[in-house]
Enzyme design. Structure first.
Site, PDB file in Angstrom:
ATOM      1  CG  PHE A  89      30.623  57.985  90.986  1.00 53.50           C
ATOM      2  CD1 PHE A  89      30.222  58.286  89.616  1.00 53.50           C
ATOM      3  CD2 PHE A  89      31.007  56.567  91.155  1.00 53.50           C
ATOM      4  CE1 PHE A  89      30.208  57.314  88.614  1.00 53.50           C
ATOM      5  CE2 PHE A  89      30.773  55.311  90.195  1.00 53.50           C
ATOM      6  CZ  PHE A  89      30.357  56.001  89.048  1.00 53.50           C
ATOM      7  CE  LYS A  90      27.951  54.357  89.108  1.00 49.99           C
ATOM      8  NZ  LYS A  90      27.507  53.119  89.033  1.00 49.99           N
TER       9      LYS A  90
END
Length: 465
Positions: free
Chosen positions: A109-110
């Protein structure tokens, strides 16, 4: 939009200055002077947009000192690296919706924020004729996502600290096989909290920070949080329409409070249409103890199957305290000084009640994590990574009439050992991970000592001519 410090020690700043500043000079975290509230007309206008168009509209609210044409180009360039046309697709699996946040270059998700932040940094530095040395700590995914966002970028070098032997083998390979000359991987002989404390200490040395033009890529950088707001709005629009529901809940596996803080801001922007956020932790449960009992006290870090959440001191927690304390920077400053001295914070019963109007929370054991991966696969045929499994397990404790959206924060192939323990086989390997172990690696092992890290930066940092 102007920006303030949670500790009140800076004059209001425009967006671009906050991006380059990272941590505020007074040691606080940067927050917007106001949280935009979306009107009914705004909601109708935003609901049907593509992910890129929605991101552009949200960013315009917070980044109003960027030329709109440049902002548009930055958004398009950043999300062109994702392999799914929806960027963060939402799929119904069993009794929950899964928000897939792993379609970026490093399958975590980063990437959603760091692909944008890397491009934004390069644009701002080239425009100003400046350099920056990015310094960050990672418990797993931030490091590789930051490195992939910055590798090869002009006028930028990046120094990433990770706890040696305490990230998954795939996470370590994703970082250490990037050998671009502007990338430096430092494996510290300690925990993630040690890495994070060293980063904060070096940022707190204002003379050192200025001399080496240190910038932040961790979620202490406001632009990270801003970019993550978008996928909460995106998922809310799609699930609420599909389910014919006015309100939803989100379940968020978290250790550092950054991802769920973005959800808190999205909740405020949507006028409470996110009824509550489920804060899911593993056995490192400081945030669950805070939500359920008002107990925010540090304990020893427990290594788990979900290593990105093996954290005791949550960096972004201070931002939530700012709002919990009625946007009173003096009280925040006093609380953080006390926390540094005592390792704990105390809250009134009324404050705990307010927290519980924003969050529900559950802590999930490693045994429960493996059971959830197995049971969810048997029920739906869908493979969860161990972090997502923590979020799904917590979500199942709080199911009710509202739709439940679970954040899938990483691709399961990043954690093959955990998946194999649960299912008896490893997940299929996506193209992005094939051949990693055969690639050249570059990493330096250092003691968890601020002086050692400082010396390495002094010897390797970009210098402004």
């Amino acid at each position: 939009m102007r920006y303030l410090s949670t500790r009140g020690g800076i004059s209001p700043l425009p967006f671009t200055a906050t991006v380059l500043e990272g941590l505020a000079p007074d040691g606080g975290l940067i927050v917007p002077e106001k949280i935009p509230e979306l009107s009914e007309a705004d909601l109708r206008r935003l609901r049907g947009l593509s992910y890129q168009d929605l991101a552009y509209e949200v960013f315009r609210l917070f980044a109003d000192d960027l030329p709109e044409s440049e902002l548009r180009l930055l958004v398009d360039r950043s999300y062109a690296t994702f392999t799914h046309p929806d960027i963060t697709p939402v799929v119904k699996k069993g009794r929950v919706w899964i928000l897939e946040l792993f379609h970026g270059p490093t399958l975590a998700f980063k990437d959603v924020a760091l692909q944008f932040l890397g491009n934004l940094f390069e644009y701002l530095l080239l425009t100003r004729g400046e350099y920056m040395n990015i310094l960050g700590a990672t418990s797993g995914d931030t490091g590789s996502a930051a490195i992939y966002g910055v590798r090869g970028k002009r006028n930028l070098a990046i120094f990433i600290l990770h706890p040696h032997g305490r990230v998954s083998p795939v996470q370590a390979l994703q970082m250490t096989t990037v050998t671009d000359p502007n990338v430096f991987n430092l494996a510290l002989e300690g925990t993630f909290d040690d890495c994070q404390a060293i980063v904060k200490q070096l940022f707190g040395d204002l003379e050192f920070k200025r001399r080496y033009r240190l910038g932040a890529v961790n979620s202490i950088n406001w632009a990270r949080v801003m970019a993550q707001i978008v996928y909460y709005l995106w998922a809310y629009f799609r699930v609420s329409e599909a389910e014919g529901a006015e309100e939803v809940r989100f379940s968020v596996p978290t250790g550092n409070f950054g991802d769920i803080f973005a959800g808190y801001l999205a909740r405020r922007m949507l006028g409470g249409r996110i009824e509550r956020l489920i804060l899911a932790t593993n056995e490192n449960d400081i945030l669950t103890r805070f939500v359920n009992r008002g107990d925010y006290s540090v304990r020893e870090v427990i290594p788990t199957l979900s290593p990105s959440m093996d954290i005791q001191v949550a960096s972004n927690f201070e931002r939530y305290l700012y709002y919990l304390f009625g946007e009173d920077p003096e009280r925040v400053r006093e609380a953080m000084v006390r926390f540094a001295e005592e390792g704990r914070l105390r809250f009134s019963e009324e404050e705990i009640r307010r927290v519980q109007r924003d969050f529900l929370s559950a802590s999930v054991t490693q045994k429960e994590t493996l059971e959830t991966i197995r049971d969810f696969y048997q029920e739906t045929g869908y493979i969860l990574d161990p972090h997502t499994a923590v979020g799904v397990r917590a979500a199942l404790e709080f199911l009710e009439a509202r739709p439940m959206i679970c954040l899938a924060t990483a691709h399961p192939a990043k954690f093959p050992e955990a998946v194999s323990r649960a299912l008896g086989f490893e997940p299929p390997i996506p193209e992005a991970l094939k051949g990693l172990s055969e690639r050249p690696r570059r990493v330096v092992i250092l003691p968890a000592d601020p002086a050692a890290v400082r010396r390495f930066i002094e010897e390797n940092a970009l210098q402004i001519s």
